[in-house]
Design a protein around this motif. Structure first.
Motif, PDB file in Angstrom:
ATOM      1  N   LEU A 103      -6.444 -22.083  -0.653  1.00  0.00           N
ATOM      2  CA  LEU A 103      -5.251 -21.249  -0.577  1.00  0.00           C
ATOM      3  C   LEU A 103      -5.297 -20.454   0.718  1.00  0.00           C
ATOM      4  CD1 LEU A 103      -2.743 -20.421  -2.220  1.00  0.00           C
ATOM      5  CD2 LEU A 103      -4.107 -18.536  -3.141  1.00  0.00           C
ATOM      6  N   TYR A 104      -4.250 -20.597   1.518  1.00  0.00           N
ATOM      7  CA  TYR A 104      -4.145 -19.888   2.792  1.00  0.00           C
ATOM      8  C   TYR A 104      -3.090 -18.800   2.676  1.00  0.00           C
ATOM      9  CZ  TYR A 104      -6.524 -24.106   4.457  1.00  0.00           C
ATOM     10  OH  TYR A 104      -7.416 -25.139   4.636  1.00  0.00           O
ATOM     11  N   TRP A 105      -3.341 -17.676   3.367  1.00  0.00           N
ATOM     12  CA  TRP A 105      -2.420 -16.539   3.337  1.00  0.00           C
ATOM     13  C   TRP A 105      -2.001 -16.148   4.751  1.00  0.00           C
ATOM     14  CZ3 TRP A 105      -0.562 -14.191  -1.043  1.00  0.00           C
ATOM     15  CH2 TRP A 105      -1.206 -14.492  -2.249  1.00  0.00           C
ATOM     16  N   GLY A 106      -0.789 -15.647   4.846  1.00  0.00           N
ATOM     17  CA  GLY A 106      -0.338 -15.042   6.086  1.00  0.00           C
ATOM     18  C   GLY A 106      -0.733 -13.572   6.120  1.00  0.00           C
ATOM     19  N   GLN A 107      -0.319 -12.892   7.199  1.00  0.00           N
ATOM     20  CA  GLN A 107      -0.731 -11.501   7.397  1.00  0.00           C
ATOM     21  C   GLN A 107       0.242 -10.516   6.763  1.00  0.00           C
ATOM     22  OE1 GLN A 107       1.024 -13.179   9.555  1.00  0.00           O
ATOM     23  NE2 GLN A 107       2.618 -11.715  10.135  1.00  0.00           N
ATOM     24  N   GLY A 108       1.420 -10.975   6.377  1.00  0.00           N
ATOM     25  CA  GLY A 108       2.382 -10.122   5.705  1.00  0.00           C
ATOM     26  C   GLY A 108       3.439  -9.548   6.632  1.00  0.00           C
ATOM     27  N   THR A 109       4.584  -9.216   6.047  1.00  0.00           N
ATOM     28  CA  THR A 109       5.671  -8.563   6.769  1.00  0.00           C
ATOM     29  C   THR A 109       6.259  -7.483   5.857  1.00  0.00           C
ATOM     30  OG1 THR A 109       7.727  -8.915   8.019  1.00  0.00           O
ATOM     31  CG2 THR A 109       7.434 -10.245   6.039  1.00  0.00           C
ATOM     32  N   GLN A 110       6.510  -6.315   6.438  1.00  0.00           N
ATOM     33  CA  GLN A 110       6.963  -5.163   5.643  1.00  0.00           C
ATOM     34  C   GLN A 110       8.470  -5.242   5.395  1.00  0.00           C
ATOM     35  OE1 GLN A 110       5.187  -2.308   4.383  1.00  0.00           O
ATOM     36  NE2 GLN A 110       7.160  -1.968   3.367  1.00  0.00           N
ATOM     37  N   VAL A 111       8.848  -5.027   4.143  1.00  0.00           N
ATOM     38  CA  VAL A 111      10.254  -4.901   3.762  1.00  0.00           C
ATOM     39  C   VAL A 111      10.427  -3.525   3.131  1.00  0.00           C
ATOM     40  CG1 VAL A 111      12.078  -5.707   2.231  1.00  0.00           C
ATOM     41  CG2 VAL A 111      10.631  -7.358   3.434  1.00  0.00           C
ATOM     42  N   THR A 112      11.340  -2.740   3.687  1.00  0.00           N
ATOM     43  CA  THR A 112      11.621  -1.412   3.155  1.00  0.00           C
ATOM     44  C   THR A 112      13.099  -1.332   2.801  1.00  0.00           C
ATOM     45  OG1 THR A 112       9.887  -0.429   4.527  1.00  0.00           O
ATOM     46  CG2 THR A 112      11.529   1.065   3.593  1.00  0.00           C
ATOM     47  N   VAL A 113      13.376  -1.016   1.546  1.00  0.00           N
ATOM     48  CA  VAL A 113      14.748  -0.887   1.072  1.00  0.00           C
ATOM     49  C   VAL A 113      14.999   0.588   0.803  1.00  0.00           C
ATOM     50  CG1 VAL A 113      16.471  -1.619  -0.589  1.00  0.00           C
ATOM     51  CG2 VAL A 113      14.576  -3.160   0.019  1.00  0.00           C
ATOM     52  N   SER A 114      15.826   1.182   1.626  1.00  0.00           N
ATOM     53  CA  SER A 114      16.050   2.624   1.532  1.00  0.00           C
ATOM     54  C   SER A 114      17.360   2.989   2.205  1.00  0.00           C
ATOM     55  CB  SER A 114      14.907   3.383   2.202  1.00  0.00           C
ATOM     56  OG  SER A 114      15.160   4.773   2.219  1.00  0.00           O
ATOM     57  N   SER A 115      18.015   4.027   1.672  1.00  0.00           N
ATOM     58  CA  SER A 115      19.236   4.533   2.297  1.00  0.00           C
ATOM     59  C   SER A 115      18.900   5.657   3.267  1.00  0.00           C
ATOM     60  CB  SER A 115      20.200   5.008   1.220  1.00  0.00           C
ATOM     61  OG  SER A 115      19.579   5.964   0.391  1.00  0.00           O
TER      62      SER A 115
END
Length: 115
Positions: A103-115
């Motif tokens: 199983l290989y993983w990436g480094q991730g990307t941030q998602v922020t849901v905010s007003s």
């Protein structure tokens, strides 16, 4: 070896949309599944969606009907289209690829849901 690089994260208002990408390179042939996971602050990493080598897609109940996982075989790229985003979707999103027994993983990307 397989390398995975996520992109497309960012800040979005509630109700908005984002499309995440995961570019795969290296020995990606004959993969079994590719998937998206996410990890919110202070929480364990959780499964979001999976796509199998034959194109079958599966989703966590929390995102079903709002998120769509897809794969472009010509570009070796995995996507996650996220619509109707909610504050609880805020997390670091990771892609993974299962090939044979590794199983290989990436480094991730941030998602922020905010007003």
């Amino acid at each position: 070896q397989v390398q995975l690089v996520e992109s497309g994260g960012g800040l979005v208002q509630p109700g908005g949309s984002l499309r995440l990408s995961c570019a795969a390179s290296g020995a990606v042939a004959n993969f079994k599944t590719m998937a998206w996971y996410r990890q919110a602050p202070g929480k364990q990493r959780e499964w979001v969606a999976t796509i199998t080598s034959d194109g079958s897609a599966h989703y966590a109940d929390s995102v079903k009907g709002r998120f769509t996982i897809s794969r472009d075989n010509t570009k070796n790229t995995l996507y996650l289209q996220m619509n109707s985003l909610k504050s609880e979707d805020t997390a670091v999103y990771y892609c993974n690829l299962l090939r044979i027994v590794t199983l290989y993983w990436g480094q991730g990307t941030q998602v922020t849901v905010s007003s």
